[in-house]
Design an enzyme around this catalytic site. Structure first.
Site, short mmCIF file in Angstrom:
data_model
loop_
_atom_site.label_atom_id
_atom_site.label_comp_id
_atom_site.label_asym_id
_atom_site.label_seq_id
_atom_site.Cartn_x
_atom_site.Cartn_y
_atom_site.Cartn_z
N LYS A 187 -0.07 5.84 8.55
CA LYS A 187 -0.38 4.66 9.26
C LYS A 187 -0.09 4.62 10.56
CE LYS A 187 -2.44 3.35 5.45
NZ LYS A 187 -1.79 2.70 4.32
C1 PLP Z 1 -2.01 2.95 2.68
C2 PLP Z 1 -2.51 1.54 1.99
C3 PLP Z 1 -1.85 0.95 1.01
C4 PLP Z 1 -0.56 1.20 0.36
O1 PLP Z 1 0.35 1.55 1.25
P1 PLP Z 1 1.78 2.32 0.84
O2 PLP Z 1 2.68 1.97 1.75
O3 PLP Z 1 1.48 3.73 0.82
O4 PLP Z 1 2.07 1.78 -0.44
C5 PLP Z 1 -2.14 -0.49 0.69
N1 PLP Z 1 -3.77 -0.97 0.99
C6 PLP Z 1 -4.38 -0.34 1.86
C7 PLP Z 1 -5.56 -0.69 2.40
C8 PLP Z 1 -3.81 1.19 2.27
O5 PLP Z 1 -4.63 1.67 3.30
#
Ligand code: PLP
Length: 388
Positions: A187
């Site tokens: 991210k």
């Molecule tokens: C990455 C992601 C998540 C989950 O995030 P985590 O921190 O890995 O639990 C949820 N929704 C979307 C759209 C994502 O891309």
């Protein structure tokens, strides 16, 4: 043909600096490695950054989404409306609380949930809408909020991609409804794994209790002898807290976030400048009135003009040493959901149709200017080679 890259360009490697490393070492030497002063500091600095009413640091965005549903009392017999074009976590958490996910198709320009489809998906059992800011471009919050107010629904935002994004002038996360951010490795900023939940102070207080076994932190004050060992369990809560090791990374990633975002935006603009001229390519939305967080650069191929499909396009890029990906395989195509709810591809035709053309190009802060040029040249080369 374009000259071949010597090394493979990875789609999304993390970027950890010396400040992060030194902060983690400092934490390791501090005798306080799990939730403690650094997590508190990270929460406070995050509140200041996104102008949130309150924030709670957790071990993932998935935990943020799950706790939101639990704290809002959503469960068996309830329905939650969300988009098919998202990561499984958005929908899995609805299953976790025993509610029923109801999908509403997307808008073909932004690839975000279409408010008109949200309205059609509402029943007497609907309790909430989870809006995902796909790729970092804000969903149509004004229309969705209007629907939520009219039908008395909770609005939860999955902002895993939307840091830092703005809906008009307002930073995503500055509103009073629950907003869930992700610090997963790929991210825009990372704590390895981690998440931040923002919302009203009352909601965050309840979520905080639920995130640590449902234990009341203030119970010892009520206990007659004021013993610090005393606690009370008020809910069967979860173990979802962030640790100070993770917060050590987060504090310094947050400091860099503006710089991270500026670079991602510049790369995205270079892509769009070139790809926007090709009738074979559809570039992502970048309207002036909202701020795109540029988590993903989701390009679409126009199959009417090309003799190559998306899957082959990805393989061709790979053979030219360029990594890419697809976001996302729509929820209704996954076996669990297909079987449980009897969904087929054409039930959400806009999501399905766009999924077949979608390709996420490398977009990250480790990319050099030459890397960006390599991606642009490779895409152009393939588009020229496979013109109809
Ligand atoms: C990455 C992601 C998540 C989950 O995030 P985590 O921190 O890995 O639990 C949820 N929704 C979307 C759209 C994502 O891309």
């Amino acid at each position: 043909m374009t000259t071949m890259r010597k090394d493979f360009l990875h789609f999304s490697p993390p970027m950890i600096g010396d400040d992060e490393i030194m902060e983690v070492v400092d934490t390791l030497k501090s005798d306080w490695i799990t939730r403690g002063p650094k997590t508190q500091r990270f929460e406070k600095e995050f509140v200041d950054y996104v102008q949130a009413p309150a924030a709670l640091a957790l071990n993932s965005c998935t935990a943020c989404l799950h706790l939101s549903l639990v704290a809002l009392g959503i469960g068996k017999g309830d329905e939650v409306v969300t988009t098919p074009l998202t990561f499984a976590a958005t929908v899995n958490v609805i299953e976790h609380v025993g509610a029923r996910p109801v999908l509403a198709d997307i808008d073909s320009r932004t690839l975000n949930i279409d408010p008109r489809c949200v309205e059609k998906a509402i029943s007497s059992k609907t309790k909430a809408v989870i809006a995902v800011h796909y790729a970092g471009y804000p969903a149509d919050l004004e229309s969705i909020q209007e629907i939520c107010t009219e039908f008395r629904l909770e609005l939860i935002e999955d902002a895993a991609h939307a840091l830092p994004a703005r809906y008009h002038e307002n930073l995503i996360g500055s509103s009073a409804n629950p907003v869930a951010f992700s610090f997963y490795a790929t991210k825009n900023m990372t704590t390895g794994d981690g998440g931040m939940l923002t919302g009203s102070p009352d909601f965050i207080e309840k979520a905080r209790c639920l995130s640590l076994h449902g234990m009341s932190r203030d119970a010892w004050r009520r206990y007659e002898k004021s013993s610090r060992w005393y606690y009370e369990v008020h809910y069967p809560g979860f173990k979802y807290n962030m640790t100070d090791l993770q917060a050590s990374l987060g504090i310094h990633q947050l400091k860099r976030l503006n710089e991270i975002h500026a670079r991602r935006k510049m790369i995205a603009q270079r892509y769009s400048e070139v790809f926007g001229r090709s009738p074979s390519l559809i570039t992502p939305p970048d309207s002036g009135s909202h701020q795109h967080a540029w988590h993903l650069y989701a390009l679409r191929l126009n199959p009417d003009t090309l003799k190559i499909d998306r899957d082959t396009f990805i393989l061709e890029l790979e053979s030219m040493n360029i990594g890419s990906s697809v976001h996302f395989i729509p929820i209704h195509l996954h076996p669990y959901y297909r079987k449980k709810y009897g969904w087929s591809a054409d039930d959400f035709p806009i999501a399905f149709h766009n999924f077949q053309r979608l390709i996420s190009l490398p977009l990250n802060n480790r990319m050099s200017d030459q890397d960006v040029i390599d991606v642009i040249e490779a895409v152009q080369y393939l588009v020229d080679k496979y013109q109809k």
